[in-house]
Write a protein that holds these residues in place. Structure first.
Motif, PDB file in Angstrom:
ATOM      1  N   HIS A 181      10.090  19.754  -0.060  1.00 38.64           N
ATOM      2  CA  HIS A 181      10.811  20.572  -1.030  1.00 38.64           C
ATOM      3  C   HIS A 181      11.698  21.590  -0.316  1.00 38.64           C
ATOM      4  CE1 HIS A 181      10.804  21.578  -5.377  1.00 38.64           C
ATOM      5  NE2 HIS A 181      11.195  22.770  -4.962  1.00 38.64           N
ATOM      6  N   SER A 182      12.758  21.986  -0.969  1.00 41.12           N
ATOM      7  CA  SER A 182      13.630  23.025  -0.412  1.00 41.12           C
ATOM      8  C   SER A 182      12.834  24.306  -0.201  1.00 41.12           C
ATOM      9  CB  SER A 182      14.789  23.275  -1.389  1.00 41.12           C
ATOM     10  OG  SER A 182      15.726  24.151  -0.823  1.00 41.12           O
ATOM     11  N   GLY A 183      12.965  24.902   0.973  1.00 39.33           N
ATOM     12  CA  GLY A 183      12.253  26.148   1.263  1.00 39.33           C
ATOM     13  C   GLY A 183      10.847  25.955   1.806  1.00 39.33           C
ATOM     14  N   SER A 184      10.456  24.694   2.080  1.00 36.40           N
ATOM     15  CA  SER A 184       9.079  24.465   2.568  1.00 36.40           C
ATOM     16  C   SER A 184       8.930  24.745   4.060  1.00 36.40           C
ATOM     17  CB  SER A 184       8.636  23.032   2.256  1.00 36.40           C
ATOM     18  OG  SER A 184       9.518  22.091   2.844  1.00 36.40           O
ATOM     19  N   GLY A 185      10.053  24.890   4.778  1.00 41.57           N
ATOM     20  CA  GLY A 185       9.964  25.261   6.192  1.00 41.57           C
ATOM     21  C   GLY A 185      10.332  24.152   7.161  1.00 41.57           C
TER      22      GLY A 185
ATOM     23  N   ILE B  80       1.260  21.392   6.934  1.00 43.87           N
ATOM     24  CA  ILE B  80       1.159  22.543   6.028  1.00 43.87           C
ATOM     25  C   ILE B  80       1.736  23.756   6.760  1.00 43.87           C
ATOM     26  CG2 ILE B  80      -0.387  24.017   4.685  1.00 43.87           C
ATOM     27  CD1 ILE B  80      -2.321  21.652   4.502  1.00 43.87           C
ATOM     28  N   SER B  81       2.875  24.244   6.261  1.00 41.63           N
ATOM     29  CA  SER B  81       3.612  25.314   6.944  1.00 41.63           C
ATOM     30  C   SER B  81       3.228  26.690   6.404  1.00 41.63           C
ATOM     31  CB  SER B  81       5.118  25.088   6.769  1.00 41.63           C
ATOM     32  OG  SER B  81       5.468  25.254   5.403  1.00 41.63           O
ATOM     33  N   LYS B  82       3.698  27.708   7.099  1.00 41.73           N
ATOM     34  CA  LYS B  82       3.584  29.111   6.657  1.00 41.73           C
ATOM     35  C   LYS B  82       2.137  29.545   6.434  1.00 41.73           C
ATOM     36  CE  LYS B  82       8.075  28.685   4.322  1.00 41.73           C
ATOM     37  NZ  LYS B  82       8.898  28.973   3.163  1.00 41.73           N
TER      38      LYS B  82
END
Length: 686
Positions: free
Chosen positions: A15-19, A131-133
């Motif tokens: 998804h957009s903004g997922s990193g 799994i980011s952030k």
């Protein structure tokens, strides 16, 4: 040059903004390809270099960043997450042999992740999950991981898990396979002791990984049940088999900003993900039309697939993936689409916008050529001894259309030229010159897609353009039979003009176009004037009496008239026919027709009520509902095309982008009386 076994082509999806771009930046930094990490917000990342990407802080095209790590070359393809730019994702999926699906620990499973998973499933593509952030505020690794397990089952295998402190802040990660722990100190990885409270959890995860490995081989399964331990190489071999045959989806985690987990991710990319010979499955069409399997082979004759094009005011780059043999600047290949021979010339490896000239590209590698003017995205370049054509990239059909025109009159050619150049780079949009409405219609994936095209037109080609709603091609017809008289008489000294006709106009159903007939007896109108009468009516039907739209389903019969032996000529009879048409139409019960489209909307059941309610507002008629093989429902309806201009955006909002649709013209139908007045008024105003 790297051998095919040492190459990995990996696309980042999500998804957009997922990193995704931050992850690519961290991998570049940790391998020494860059000495300073950029940030999306600052517009200085390697992957997002286009002025539009910098201005909008999002990816809008796929970037290639090659990494060298542990004697392997990893080509990372960073794709856009915005749904309007899915065409770039389709291109990357064709070039990649495996995928890393990125989702944020803050947002969990999003629509973009679900779509990415579906793309991989359709292509049987091996994949990791990242799994980011995990170290950011409001992140929840456990919730995200549990959601993955719930959705996709025990194939979801944690290979890396985070370490939390007492305040639930992630401070490091644990390598489940080796039972070792790490943290980041000033962007450097440092090994630390495995926390005591994590030992039992790690043992449990490690045992689950061993079981997954055992399931890939019968001998290993027997040893597992006997309680034997596996060597590291046996574990890696088993995990590689599980990933390749899609029985295992390893889960990693980390942070693109601090580079936490980045080195471990690359270790496992090299060890577990397939090389180009094990990856993407290709089918090819031979010159005699037969379909056969295409085998990626370093020992084969040279061939390459053009999966992306960058075209601007300065020139053009054709991005290729070498599928067999090796390619040098001197290699001459045949374009399977055109049959023309292409001398390749200068060859580059791209890293974002930076190009580095190279002298050879090996099988499985990704590079680019400049100035191949006749080569398009989707072309197969082959050795003349074996010409085959690989399947085209499956772009989604454009679903959002607007009329485009230059702000300054007289710049239509510049708009057309710029759009054609941009279309080389982005084949997912179409341009159509509608002869009926006299509009140039631009169709893409959504409003953001079209807005980016407009911005690129201005930035690259210096032409300002504006969008407006595309006009609907209405029609007019009559419902009643009438007869009318048309007489054209003009005397100006010397020879004059005289034409006199009686014409019967009646509605007909057999064909849309005008049917012209004649029933003249006794030579009241000489036969040589019949074509002039038909020509006059053909000209008149181009503008109907209500709103000036073309007349259809009309039969005109010339049955009487008169002529003058001196003054009659073709022009006079043509004008007389037009006068007869104008006299007849107001009395023939003229009505407006509108185009009706066949709509198929694919949606999860939970959105059914909203979608049906919306279709009713658009004057749609639901014709049926059928389940598809993915647990969705396909709503089939007929709906006026005039009501569908914003449907792509509205459906996305109604279904959180989970819905999709196709719309195709089927026929014309009479516009309800209540709507006709508005259309007529708008046409008269225009």
């Amino acid at each position: 040059m790297y051998t095919v076994n040492a190459i990995r082509n990996i696309c980042l999806l999500g998804h957009s903004g997922s990193g995704k771009t931050a992850l690519a930046e961290s991998l570049l930094y940790m391998t020494g390809a860059i000495d300073r990490m950029g940030k999306n917000a600052d517009g200085n990342t390697v992957c997002d270099y286009d002025p539009e990407e910098i201005r909008r802080n999002i990816s809008i095209s796929t970037s290639v960043v090659p990494l060298e790590y542990n004697n392997a070359k990893i080509n990372i393809l960073d794709t856009p997450g915005g749904f309007d730019f899915s065409g770039a994702v389709m291109e990357a999926l064709r070039a990649a042999d495996a995928a890393i699906l990125v989702l944020s620990a803050k947002d969990g499973i999003t629509v973009g992740f679900e779509k990415a998973w579906k793309y991989c499933e359709e292509r049987n593509m091996p994949r990791f999950i990242y799994i980011s952030k995990v170290d950011e505020d409001n992140s929840d690794y456990n919730k995200t991981f549990n959601a993955l397990r719930e959705l996709y089952g025990n194939k979801i295998a944690p290979v890396v898990v985070p370490i939390w402190d007492a305040d639930h802040k992630v401070t490091g990660i644990i390598d489940v396979l080796n039972k070792r722990a790490y943290e980041m100190q000033n962007l450097k990885r440092v090994e630390i002791e495995v926390p005591e409270d994590k030992v039992s959890v790690i043992d449990e995860f490690n045992e689950a990984l061993k079981e997954s490995v055992a399931e890939t081989d019968e001998a290993l399964m027997n040893r597992f049940f006997e309680g034997d331990s596996f060597t590291y190489r046996e574990m890696i071999t088993g995990l590689h088999s599980g990933v390749t045959d899609l029985s295992l989806f390893p889960v990693f985690c980390g942070s693109g900003l601090t580079c936490l987990g980045s080195l471990m991710l690359m270790d496992h990319i090299v060890d577990m993900l397939p090389n180009p010979m094990e990856g993407n499955y290709h089918k090819a069409t031979t010159t005699d039309g037969k379909t056969e399997e295409f085998v990626v082979s370093p020992g084969g004759v040279p061939s390459a697939f053009v999966w992306k094009t960058v075209s601007d005011q300065y020139g053009k780059y054709s991005y290729i993936k070498v599928l067999s043999g090796e390619i040098t600047p001197e290699t001459t290949l045949v374009n399977a689409r055109t049959g023309e021979t292409e001398k390749l010339g200068r060859m580059y490896v791209m890293c974002g916008k930076k190009n580095t000239e190279v002298k050879v590209l090996g099988c499985g590698d990704i590079g680019a050529f400049g100035k191949l003017d006749k080569v398009k995205t989707g072309d197969t370049l082959c050795d003349p001894r074996k010409v085959v054509s690989l399947k085209q990239i499956p772009y989604a059909a454009p679903c959002y259309s607007m009329a485009i025109a230059p702000k300054v009159k007289g710049q239509d050619d510049k708009v057309g030229l710029g759009l054609n150049r941009l279309n080389e780079e982005d084949p997912s949009f179409t341009i159509y010159n509608n002869p009926e409405t006299k509009q140039l219609v631009l169709s893409g994936a959504g409003d953001q897609h079209l807005d980016v095209i407009l911005s690129k037109l201005k930035g690259r080609f210096g032409v300002d353009a504006v969008l407006s709603p595309a006009k609907v091609a209405y029609r007019e017809r009559i419902k009643k039979k009438v007869e009318a008289h048309g007489r054209h008489k003009k005397q100006t000294g010397g020879s004059g003009q005289f034409g006199d006709v009686w014409v019967r106009f009646e509605p007909q159903e057999e064909q849309e176009g005008l049917i012209f007939n004649e029933e003249v007896f006794g030579g009241s109108v000489p036969r040589n004037f019949f074509p002039a009468v038909e020509k006059g009516i053909q000209e008149a039907v181009q503008k109907g009496p209500l709103a000036g739209y073309p007349m259809v389903n009309l039969k005109a019969t010339l049955y009487d008239g008169s002529y003058h032996p001196v003054d009659s000529n073709e022009m006079a009879f043509k004008l007389a026919a037009i006068l007869a048409f104008k006299e007849a139409m107001p009395n023939a019960m003229p009505t407006l027709l509108e185009p009706i489209g066949a709509l198929a909307v694919t949606i999860p059941d939970s959105y059914m009520g909203d979608v049906i309610g919306d279709l009713n507002k658009r004057r749609g008629r639901v014709m049926g509902m059928n389940p598809d093989d993915e647990g969705n429902t396909v709503v089939e309806a007929e709906v006026p095309m005039a009501e569908m201009s914003s449907y792509a955006i509205d459906l996305r909002a109604m279904t959180q982008a989970r819905g999709s649709f196709t719309l195709s013209f089927v026929r014309y139908e009479e516009v309800p009386k209540g709507n006709q007045a508005k259309i007529i008024a708008a046409a008269q105003e225009a």
